[in-house]
Design a protein around this motif. Sequence first.
Motif, PDB file in Angstrom:
ATOM      1  N   GLU A  15      49.620 101.976 121.687  1.00 57.99           N
ATOM      2  CA  GLU A  15      51.082 101.850 121.659  1.00 57.99           C
ATOM      3  C   GLU A  15      51.689 102.655 120.510  1.00 57.99           C
ATOM      4  N   ASP A  18      51.966 106.184 121.535  1.00 62.12           N
ATOM      5  CA  ASP A  18      52.633 106.439 122.815  1.00 62.12           C
ATOM      6  C   ASP A  18      51.687 107.092 123.818  1.00 62.12           C
ATOM      7  N   TRP A  19      50.461 106.575 123.894  1.00 60.29           N
ATOM      8  CA  TRP A  19      49.464 107.128 124.809  1.00 60.29           C
ATOM      9  C   TRP A  19      49.379 106.381 126.137  1.00 60.29           C
ATOM     10  N   GLN A  21      51.336 106.321 128.472  1.00 58.15           N
ATOM     11  CA  GLN A  21      51.792 107.215 129.536  1.00 58.15           C
ATOM     12  C   GLN A  21      50.645 108.029 130.149  1.00 58.15           C
TER      13      GLN A  21
END
Length: 116
Positions: A15, A18-19, A21
């Motif tokens: 988190e 921002d992985w 995705q």
Amino acid sequence: MTTSDLLERVLAFREARDWKQFHTLRNLIVSTSIEAGELLETIQWKTDSEVDALLLDPKRKKHLEHECADVFIYLMLVAHTAGFDLVEAAMEKVALNEERYPVEKSKGTATKYSDL
């Protein structure tokens, strides 16, 4: 640390970067296979005795540990994304294997359950 604690830490790590995705179920399964390939590389072209000796070298043993950890972490993410508990799935699989490989038929042999 429990597996739940570890999963929370892995998810927080993901988190913060921002992985998520990139962590589709497909990509996680592919990545698990890639990491398993890296684990295989640790013993590629080695004899059994050379593999055993690997465990006596702290640096090489640590590398083995890290490659195993990579596979484990991706498996945890696969299970989390697919919505199941990996430990429960493993326990269920062990129970199934106990049925498939009864001691009286499978002890001392590597024969597949369907051929026992």
